[in-house]
Design an enzyme around this catalytic site. Structure first.
Site, PDB file in Angstrom:
ATOM      1  N   LYS A   1     -19.825   6.709  11.078  1.00 30.10           N
ATOM      2  CA  LYS A   1     -20.935   5.451  10.909  1.00 30.10           C
ATOM      3  C   LYS A   1     -21.834   5.633   9.584  1.00 30.10           C
ATOM      4  CE  LYS A   1     -21.031   3.336  15.356  1.00 30.10           C
ATOM      5  NZ  LYS A   1     -20.339   4.077  16.164  1.00 30.10           N
TER       6      LYS A   1
ATOM      7  N   GLU B   1     -28.509  -4.253  14.979  1.00 29.39           N
ATOM      8  CA  GLU B   1     -28.659  -4.075  16.478  1.00 29.39           C
ATOM      9  C   GLU B   1     -27.884  -3.054  16.804  1.00 29.39           C
ATOM     10  OE1 GLU B   1     -26.529  -7.172  15.251  1.00 29.39           O
ATOM     11  OE2 GLU B   1     -24.553  -5.803  15.573  1.00 29.39           O
TER      12      GLU B   1
ATOM     13  N   SER C   1     -13.103  10.477  14.784  1.00 32.50           N
ATOM     14  CA  SER C   1     -14.242   9.661  14.121  1.00 32.50           C
ATOM     15  C   SER C   1     -15.379  10.260  14.622  1.00 32.50           C
ATOM     16  CB  SER C   1     -14.207   8.431  14.895  1.00 32.50           C
ATOM     17  OG  SER C   1     -14.117   8.314  16.369  1.00 32.50           O
TER      18      SER C   1
END
Ligand code: PLP
Length: 402
Positions: A89, A111, A377
């Site tokens: 991310k 968010e 990930s």
């Protein structure tokens, strides 16, 4: 066949920008400038420097020897779990922060559901000295205390969303409301390849570093610059999009996407959007989503908070529609077993999300000469409580106690 976005922000019949009129100016402005900024020398220089020295890239491509022997093929792991903050991310948040700065924005809103994107955003904001406001459903705030603490320590303001189920969807509504009210100074930082155009394309480009590196690293290790298969888990779809990007038009490469089916595709407790969803509009984008007959969004379920999303990015809807990618799904149990398998064969505890990608190894048969790349990930530290509950529910107490 064209798989990438077109000039109107469409992936085939998916994508676009279905937004309230009040948001047009913001979205239009971003659409006008994002490519120019990303392609500028200044951006590229700073982005690449931060990816290298701050995030720790390139992330290694690791040949998982024992896992390869077990499945009688060649399995490579793309180690996004080794990035700063423990997942892919950060590639996106660092990039969008630089875009926000180039646009002269001083206030970042986001968010978050489980809090992972909130933490990655708060991290990039601390790095760049920008004000950070994270909307989070009140239910999620109570479930995800460690991530809330991280965001606060990083200097972010965490605002609870009190409407609806008090989860991700409600936090999104609050963030959009904020953006409409503060169009001048505020940048809305979205965490996956979802939302109105240009977000899916912008986030894909910022995660495309994953496939850029895979291409070079596969060449280095195997003597050819493409793998036979790329496997990634899909929540909104950003780590998968980044993994596929530079191979989208190379039909020698099989693309495999793994959704979370939770308790099972037909259990009613699932997040397998492609498997059970149908076409509709979610977060300003035309794509597949899980909805009731009268169009209400169905609350998704997966043991993995990062895959617990009722939609999927429009790129993936198009990859499904065209047959370019194969979509599989893994249950909670299949993912947990795959997590334990990786842990015991390679000494790597994966994130629960990534474990869904690993579960695909059991569902497919690969040839001994195949080169199979699985994107890991994220790392499993954040999931230890879940792993302990599942694998060690009855701790063996020393004699005389308990
Ligand atoms: C958030 C997250 C995901 C899911 O998001 P995508 O946009 O589908 O990549 C997957 N893995 C990890 C470790 C995550 O934190």
């Amino acid at each position: 066949m064209k798989y990438n976005v077109d000039k109107d922000g469409m992936y085939g019949r998916f994508g676009g920008a279905y937004i309230p009129e009040m948001l047009y100016p913001n979205i239009e402005k971003l659409g006008q400038v994002y490519l120019e900024i990303i392609e500028s020398e200044e951006f590229q220089k700073e982005y690449k420097m931060l990816l290298k020295d701050y995030v720790g890239r390139p992330s290694p491509l690791y040949k998982a020897k024992r896992l390869s022997e077990k499945y009688n093929t060649n399995i490579y792991l793309k180690r996004e779990d080794l990035n700063h903050t423990g997942a892919h991310k950060i590639n996106n948040t660092v990039g969008q922060i630089l875009i926000a700065k180039a646009m002269g924005k001083t206030r970042i809103i986001a968010e978050t559901g489980a809090g992972q994107h909130g933490v990655a955003t708060a991290t990039a904001c601390a790095l760049m000295d920008l004000k950070c406001i994270v909307y989070m459903g009140d239910t999620d705030i109570k479930r995800q205390a460690p991530n809330v603490a991280r965001m606060k320590m990083l200097g972010a303001e965490v605002i609870p969303a009190m409407s609806g189920n008090k989860t991700l969807k409600d936090a999104t509504n609050e963030a959009l409301r904020d953006w409409i009210a503060n169009p001048e100074d505020t940048f809305y930082l979205i965490g996956s390849v979802v939302g109105p155009h240009p977000y899916p394309d912008m986030v894909t480009r910022l995660q495309a570093i994953i496939s850029e590196e895979i291409k070079e690293q596969v060449m280095e290790k195997t003597g050819r610059d493409y793998p036979d298969y790329l496997i990634a888990c899909v929540g909104g779809g950003s780590n998968a999009a980044g993994t596929y990007y530079h191979f989208l038009d190379d039909e020698r490469v099989g693309l495999i996407a793994v959704e979370a089916s939770g308790m099972g595709v037909d259990s009613g407790e699932t997040a397998a959007t492609i498997a059970i969803g149908d076409e509709g509009i979610i977060h300003g984008s035309k794509t597949f989503l899980m909805q009731t007959d009268d169009g209400q969004i169905v609350e998704p379920y997966s043991i993995s908070a990062g895959l617990d999303y009722p939609g999927i990015g429009p790129l993936h809807a198009h990859l499904k529609d065209t047959g370019r990618a194969e979509f599989l799904s893994a249950t909670d149990k299949e993912a947990l077993d795959a997590a334990m398998e990786l842990t015991r064969t390679e000494g790597i505890i994966p994130a629960l999300e990534s474990a869904h990608a690993l579960a695909a190894l059991k569902m497919k048969t690969f040839k001994p000469e195949d080169v199979v790349v699985v994107t890991l990930s994220g790392r499993g530290d954040k999931d230890m409580e879940t792993y302990m509950q599942y694998f060690m529910p009855h701790p063996i107490l020393p004699k005389g106690e308990g």
